[in-house]
Write a protein that holds these residues in place. Sequence first.
Motif, PDB file in Angstrom:
ATOM      1  N   ASN A 146      66.954 -40.166 -77.247  1.00  0.00           N
ATOM      2  CA  ASN A 146      66.897 -39.812 -78.669  1.00  0.00           C
ATOM      3  C   ASN A 146      68.047 -38.883 -79.054  1.00  0.00           C
ATOM      4  O   ASN A 146      68.627 -39.011 -80.144  1.00  0.00           O
ATOM      5  CB  ASN A 146      65.555 -39.140 -78.989  1.00  0.00           C
ATOM      6  CG  ASN A 146      64.399 -40.124 -78.945  1.00  0.00           C
ATOM      7  OD1 ASN A 146      64.602 -41.329 -79.074  1.00  0.00           O
ATOM      8  ND2 ASN A 146      63.192 -39.618 -78.751  1.00  0.00           N
ATOM      9  N   ALA A 174      65.231 -51.866 -93.021  1.00  0.00           N
ATOM     10  CA  ALA A 174      65.863 -51.584 -91.731  1.00  0.00           C
ATOM     11  C   ALA A 174      67.190 -50.907 -92.013  1.00  0.00           C
ATOM     12  O   ALA A 174      67.605 -50.746 -93.171  1.00  0.00           O
ATOM     13  CB  ALA A 174      66.052 -52.866 -90.929  1.00  0.00           C
ATOM     14  N   ASP A 188      67.886 -49.857 -86.494  1.00  0.00           N
ATOM     15  CA  ASP A 188      66.595 -49.198 -86.681  1.00  0.00           C
ATOM     16  C   ASP A 188      65.694 -50.130 -87.483  1.00  0.00           C
ATOM     17  O   ASP A 188      65.942 -50.361 -88.666  1.00  0.00           O
ATOM     18  CB  ASP A 188      66.795 -47.864 -87.407  1.00  0.00           C
ATOM     19  CG  ASP A 188      65.490 -47.091 -87.575  1.00  0.00           C
ATOM     20  OD1 ASP A 188      64.419 -47.629 -87.196  1.00  0.00           O
ATOM     21  OD2 ASP A 188      65.534 -45.952 -88.079  1.00  0.00           O
ATOM     22  N   GLN A 190      62.242 -49.765 -87.791  1.00  0.00           N
ATOM     23  CA  GLN A 190      60.936 -49.142 -87.922  1.00  0.00           C
ATOM     24  C   GLN A 190      60.169 -49.698 -89.129  1.00  0.00           C
ATOM     25  O   GLN A 190      58.933 -49.702 -89.152  1.00  0.00           O
ATOM     26  CB  GLN A 190      61.102 -47.625 -88.077  1.00  0.00           C
ATOM     27  CG  GLN A 190      59.800 -46.835 -88.040  1.00  0.00           C
ATOM     28  CD  GLN A 190      59.148 -46.866 -86.668  1.00  0.00           C
ATOM     29  OE1 GLN A 190      59.817 -46.651 -85.669  1.00  0.00           O
ATOM     30  NE2 GLN A 190      57.860 -47.136 -86.626  1.00  0.00           N
ATOM     31  N   GLY A 191      60.909 -50.201 -90.112  1.00  0.00           N
ATOM     32  CA  GLY A 191      60.270 -50.682 -91.331  1.00  0.00           C
ATOM     33  C   GLY A 191      59.830 -52.137 -91.288  1.00  0.00           C
ATOM     34  O   GLY A 191      59.434 -52.693 -92.322  1.00  0.00           O
ATOM     35  N   ASP A 194      55.013 -55.815 -86.971  1.00  0.00           N
ATOM     36  CA  ASP A 194      55.041 -56.516 -85.681  1.00  0.00           C
ATOM     37  C   ASP A 194      55.092 -58.021 -85.924  1.00  0.00           C
ATOM     38  O   ASP A 194      54.368 -58.542 -86.781  1.00  0.00           O
ATOM     39  CB  ASP A 194      53.796 -56.180 -84.866  1.00  0.00           C
ATOM     40  CG  ASP A 194      53.831 -54.755 -84.331  1.00  0.00           C
ATOM     41  OD1 ASP A 194      54.911 -54.141 -84.362  1.00  0.00           O
ATOM     42  OD2 ASP A 194      52.773 -54.258 -83.899  1.00  0.00           O
ATOM     43  N   THR A 223      57.664 -55.020 -79.896  1.00  0.00           N
ATOM     44  CA  THR A 223      56.353 -54.359 -79.857  1.00  0.00           C
ATOM     45  C   THR A 223      56.323 -53.242 -78.817  1.00  0.00           C
ATOM     46  O   THR A 223      55.683 -52.202 -79.024  1.00  0.00           O
ATOM     47  CB  THR A 223      55.253 -55.384 -79.550  1.00  0.00           C
ATOM     48  OG1 THR A 223      55.315 -56.445 -80.522  1.00  0.00           O
ATOM     49  CG2 THR A 223      53.872 -54.747 -79.595  1.00  0.00           C
ATOM     50  N   SER A 225      58.693 -51.265 -77.861  1.00  0.00           N
ATOM     51  CA  SER A 225      59.538 -50.112 -78.174  1.00  0.00           C
ATOM     52  C   SER A 225      58.784 -49.105 -79.036  1.00  0.00           C
ATOM     53  O   SER A 225      58.090 -49.478 -79.985  1.00  0.00           O
ATOM     54  CB  SER A 225      60.804 -50.570 -78.889  1.00  0.00           C
ATOM     55  OG  SER A 225      61.559 -49.461 -79.319  1.00  0.00           O
ATOM     56  N   ASP A 226      58.952 -47.827 -78.709  1.00  0.00           N
ATOM     57  CA  ASP A 226      58.295 -46.777 -79.499  1.00  0.00           C
ATOM     58  C   ASP A 226      59.134 -46.371 -80.699  1.00  0.00           C
ATOM     59  O   ASP A 226      58.608 -46.233 -81.807  1.00  0.00           O
ATOM     60  CB  ASP A 226      58.032 -45.541 -78.615  1.00  0.00           C
ATOM     61  CG  ASP A 226      56.968 -45.808 -77.562  1.00  0.00           C
ATOM     62  OD1 ASP A 226      56.051 -46.608 -77.840  1.00  0.00           O
ATOM     63  OD2 ASP A 226      57.056 -45.215 -76.466  1.00  0.00           O
ATOM     64  N   ASN A 227      60.425 -46.152 -80.496  1.00  0.00           N
ATOM     65  CA  ASN A 227      61.238 -45.668 -81.615  1.00  0.00           C
ATOM     66  C   ASN A 227      61.833 -46.794 -82.460  1.00  0.00           C
ATOM     67  O   ASN A 227      62.386 -46.535 -83.531  1.00  0.00           O
ATOM     68  CB  ASN A 227      62.351 -44.755 -81.110  1.00  0.00           C
ATOM     69  CG  ASN A 227      63.292 -45.457 -80.138  1.00  0.00           C
ATOM     70  OD1 ASN A 227      63.369 -46.675 -80.083  1.00  0.00           O
ATOM     71  ND2 ASN A 227      64.020 -44.667 -79.341  1.00  0.00           N
ATOM     72  N   LYS A 228      61.715 -48.039 -81.976  1.00  0.00           N
ATOM     73  CA  LYS A 228      62.184 -49.219 -82.717  1.00  0.00           C
ATOM     74  C   LYS A 228      63.675 -49.147 -83.066  1.00  0.00           C
ATOM     75  O   LYS A 228      64.110 -49.629 -84.109  1.00  0.00           O
ATOM     76  CB  LYS A 228      61.359 -49.385 -84.013  1.00  0.00           C
ATOM     77  CG  LYS A 228      59.880 -49.653 -83.787  1.00  0.00           C
ATOM     78  CD  LYS A 228      59.663 -50.996 -83.150  1.00  0.00           C
ATOM     79  CE  LYS A 228      58.199 -51.379 -83.099  1.00  0.00           C
ATOM     80  NZ  LYS A 228      57.406 -50.571 -82.136  1.00  0.00           N
ATOM     81  N   ILE A 229      64.462 -48.546 -82.167  1.00  0.00           N
ATOM     82  CA  ILE A 229      65.916 -48.526 -82.330  1.00  0.00           C
ATOM     83  C   ILE A 229      66.532 -49.299 -81.172  1.00  0.00           C
ATOM     84  O   ILE A 229      66.251 -49.008 -80.001  1.00  0.00           O
ATOM     85  CB  ILE A 229      66.461 -47.086 -82.365  1.00  0.00           C
ATOM     86  CG1 ILE A 229      65.886 -46.341 -83.577  1.00  0.00           C
ATOM     87  CG2 ILE A 229      67.995 -47.092 -82.443  1.00  0.00           C
ATOM     88  CD1 ILE A 229      66.331 -44.896 -83.664  1.00  0.00           C
TER      89      ILE A 229
END
Length: 265
Positions: A146, A174, A188, A190-191, A194, A223, A225-229
Amino acid sequence: MATNKHIESGILELYIAGALSDKENEQVYSLMMEHPEILEEVKEIEKSISILTSHVAPKDAKNSFKDVLIKMLQEKEDSAKTIPLRTSKNNWVTYTGWAAALVVGSTLILSLNKSASLQGQIDTINEAKEQYEIQLDETNADLAENKKLLAVIRSKDIVTVPLQGQKVYPEAYAKVYWNKNSKNIYLDVQGLPDPPEGKVYQVWSLKLDPLSPTSLGTIDNFTASDNKIFTIDNPNDSQAFGITLEPAGGSETPTLEQLYTLGAV
């Protein structure tokens, strides 16, 4: 009250064990003659010990505590003499030796059980410690990653490209962080929701005139990935970026009906 005091003092057990002096034996014997309740208590103590030792004493033992005690009392009545209990000490050693073995054996078993229980607790603590260390290593690795990503997106060489939600999913969004020098983009997503089972998101580099899409690959571990980057190679001279939802494995050309986000550089 005096008789209770003698009964509770433990001297009667010592008398039966032959652990008193001659003078003390005489005193206890006198008490037994004067107080029937003390005599009865001696008999009860001897009976309890006999029951205990009957399970562990040798089969050929000739005398019991009861026989020895009664014989001594009868001789006392006949001769009016104090007979010290030391004559029965050998019998006491025989019985108490076996009784002591039983007690020591029971204590050893209890100690071993406690030791096994304690070892089990130690093993559990060690396992928990190992799991904690693994989690700590993973957390430290995530933190380092991070920090790296934060340094990247704050670089003066980064071009930021926001991608807006399209008709199929207007709430989607994104962002692309493009480093032209390293020819990488940091995407990124995150938006994005799934993807459905059997579907994957596919990233496209676009030339606008004429419209020419180039696949930058699929996001197969979305799915997980935690930070979706995600870091993606991009050697193209991109003018826009888009993300579509495609069948697992990806498509050769984007499915425009499943265009989730789009943004121009």
